[in-house]
Design an enzyme around this catalytic site. Structure first.
Site, short mmCIF file in Angstrom:
data_model
loop_
_atom_site.label_atom_id
_atom_site.label_comp_id
_atom_site.label_asym_id
_atom_site.label_seq_id
_atom_site.Cartn_x
_atom_site.Cartn_y
_atom_site.Cartn_z
CG HIS A 122 -1.90 0.98 1.39
ND1 HIS A 122 -1.65 2.25 1.85
CD2 HIS A 122 -3.23 0.92 1.15
CE1 HIS A 122 -2.78 2.93 1.87
NE2 HIS A 122 -3.76 2.14 1.45
CG ASP A 199 0.42 -2.65 6.24
OD1 ASP A 199 -0.56 -2.84 6.98
OD2 ASP A 199 0.38 -1.97 5.20
CD GLN A 202 -7.01 -4.60 4.07
OE1 GLN A 202 -7.96 -5.29 4.45
NE2 GLN A 202 -7.18 -3.36 3.64
CE LYS A 225 -7.39 -0.51 6.22
NZ LYS A 225 -8.20 0.08 5.16
CB CYS A 361 -3.78 3.27 -1.62
SG CYS A 361 -5.06 4.46 -1.34
N1 C6P Z 1 -6.37 0.27 2.74
C1 C6P Z 1 -8.20 -0.11 1.20
O1 C6P Z 1 -9.30 0.14 0.73
P1 C6P Z 1 -5.10 3.60 7.10
O2 C6P Z 1 -5.62 4.45 5.99
O3 C6P Z 1 -3.92 4.22 7.78
O4 C6P Z 1 -6.13 3.11 8.03
O5 C6P Z 1 -4.57 2.24 6.40
C2 C6P Z 1 -3.64 2.29 5.36
C3 C6P Z 1 -3.38 0.93 4.82
C4 C6P Z 1 -2.15 0.36 5.02
N2 C6P Z 1 -1.87 -0.88 4.61
C5 C6P Z 1 -2.78 -1.65 3.99
C6 C6P Z 1 -2.43 -3.04 3.59
C7 C6P Z 1 -4.07 -1.12 3.77
O6 C6P Z 1 -4.98 -1.88 3.16
C8 C6P Z 1 -4.37 0.20 4.17
C9 C6P Z 1 -5.71 0.80 3.87
C10 C6P Z 1 -7.71 0.69 2.39
O7 C6P Z 1 -7.49 -1.01 0.76
C11 C6P Z 1 -7.82 2.17 2.14
S1 C6P Z 1 -6.76 2.71 0.84
#
Ligand code: C6P
Length: 403
Positions: A122, A199, A202, A225, A361
């Site tokens: 991401h 990370d 997910q 999430k 992203c």
């Molecule tokens: N992915 C998606 O629709 P934040 O925005 O900080 O809560 O998470 C960022 C982020 C970081 N790593 C991974 C693997 C992610 O999936 C995400 C967020 C969302 O896939 C929003 S772009």
């Protein structure tokens, strides 16, 4: 066995219709919906205990502080961290990774040092390292995909060199919905004394995470999430690293003494929690963790994996369907013929189905796959087999329109 129809009663938002159709919410990888108990925990906190934490001798501040620290302990237990001082509250995964890039970078990295990331990261696990590259001249090495659209472990091992200082990779890809066996990646890096940041944005909503068993040096995730509110997240870090790392933000709470000549810093985790924290968000995250445990994380995982398998099986029967990677968690990304993902998303929306389209992203991954974006359906504990059937029928309908 989990019954999604019972669970749905806890999520009032799912009862609505859009464009006259029952809402089918399949955008859970972007953010999950919030159960009533989590929403109630937020209003209860503001109605009964609101007061700034760690600052007041008065009753309300003491109670708010207790609840905030209780939430930290719930997070600690949930990921099996050794000590709650290793749990830092942040705004989310993005801030957690930026914290490590900045503080680990400032403390340990010099020009020419190398950080390994992967092809499927991401943007929040790419750009912080690029900012560091522009600031101090580190180099970024990227693990490629193999012919099976998974990370190439042999190529990963070949990236290590004398100057490798950190590995930072996703546990589950937000695009491909595929799990990387990060334990193997961590074990290999540790044979060379290189720490690893995972990370977990997910993975933690869909599986039991044990940072001790993984032996992860850092683990980042977002509350929103996993049924908690937006604006709260966590960085787990081994104290042996966090204690040596420079602070990230300066301000209240992260200090021991401040004089114009010199400031000394607070102990962990407060050294990394400058300013008034989102204590209400943290309390609500604690409630979301309780909620997940009441249902059972294993039961949630089994249900979501079964839905994903069923979705993949049904989607594969649609002519010109291309499914990307090897989805094994709770998301599946696909394209149908040359229908643009944005067109598919807009038409599915008109049928009441919320999915995500675009680059998610992860623009470098899109470039590697040679596509502008994908359509992504992602599942949570409240989704049903009937919703997957409705998704498949809707895609078939859209495909016919374009034929
Ligand atoms: N992915 C998606 O629709 P934040 O925005 O900080 O809560 O998470 C960022 C982020 C970081 N790593 C991974 C693997 C992610 O999936 C995400 C967020 C969302 O896939 C929003 S772009």
């Amino acid at each position: 066995m989990l019954n999604p129809n019972d669970i749905r009663k806890e999520f009032p938002i799912l009862e609505q219709t859009v464009y006259g159709k029952p809402l089918i919410y399949l955008d859970n990888a972007a953010t999950t919906q919030k159960p009533r108990c989590v929403i109630d925990s937020i209003s209860q906190a503001y109605l009964t205990i609101n007061s700034n934490v760690h600052r007041g001798v008065h009753h309300l501040s003491q109670v708010a502080t207790e609840k905030f620290e209780e939430a930290r302990d719930k997070v600690r237990a949930h990921i099996n961290a050794g000590d709650k001082s290793e749990i830092i509250f942040t705004r989310g995964t993005t801030e957690s990774i930026n914290l490590v890039a900045s503080s680990f970078g400032n403390t340990f990295l010099k020009a020419g040092d190398e950080v390994i990331i992967s092809s499927l990261e991401h943007h929040s696990n790419i750009v912080p390292w690029q900012i560091l590259r522009d600031r101090i001249g580190i180099e970024i090495k990227v693990i490629p995909l193999d012919s099976n659209e998974s990370l190439d472990f042999e190529a990963y091992k070949a990236l290590f060199g004398e100057r490798t200082r950190l590995v930072s990779i996703a546990h589950v890809s937000n695009v491909l919905g595929a799990t990387t066996p990060v334990k193997e990646y961590i074990d290999y890096a540790h044979t060379l004394n290189v720490p690893v940041l995972i990370d977990g944005a997910q993975s933690i909503p869909h599986s039991n995470i044990d940072v001790k068993a993984l032996d992860a040096d850092f683990f980042a995730f977002s509350g929103h999430k996993m049924y908690a509110p937006t604006g709260i997240g966590v960085l787990y870090g081994k104290s042996e690293w966090l204690n040596r790392m420079q602070p990230y933000h300066g301000g209240g709470e992260m200090i021991q003494t401040v004089r114009f000549e010199k400031t000394t810093y607070n102990e962990l985790p407060y050294k990394f929690e400058a300013g008034t924290p989102d204590y209400v968000g943290a309390i609500a995250l604690g409630r979301a963790i309780d909620f997940m445990n009441e249902i059972g994380v294993d039961a949630i995982a089994q249900h979501e994996q079964a839905l994903t398998r069923y979705a993949v099986e049904r989607l594969r029967n649609i002519p010109s369907m291309r499914i990307f990677g090897n989805p094994d968690s709770s998301a599946v990304s696909f394209l149908v013929g040359d229908i643009h993902p944005a067109d598919m998303g807009t038409l599915l929306d008109r049928l009441g189905i919320a999915i995500r389209t675009g680059h998610h992203c992860a623009q470098p991954l899109m470039e590697i796959l040679g596509i502008p974006g994908t359509v992504r359906a992602s599942f949570a504990m409240y989704n049903t087999v009937e919703e997957v059937d409705a998704l498949v029928a809707a895609i078939e309908r859209v495909a016919k329109m374009f034929a």
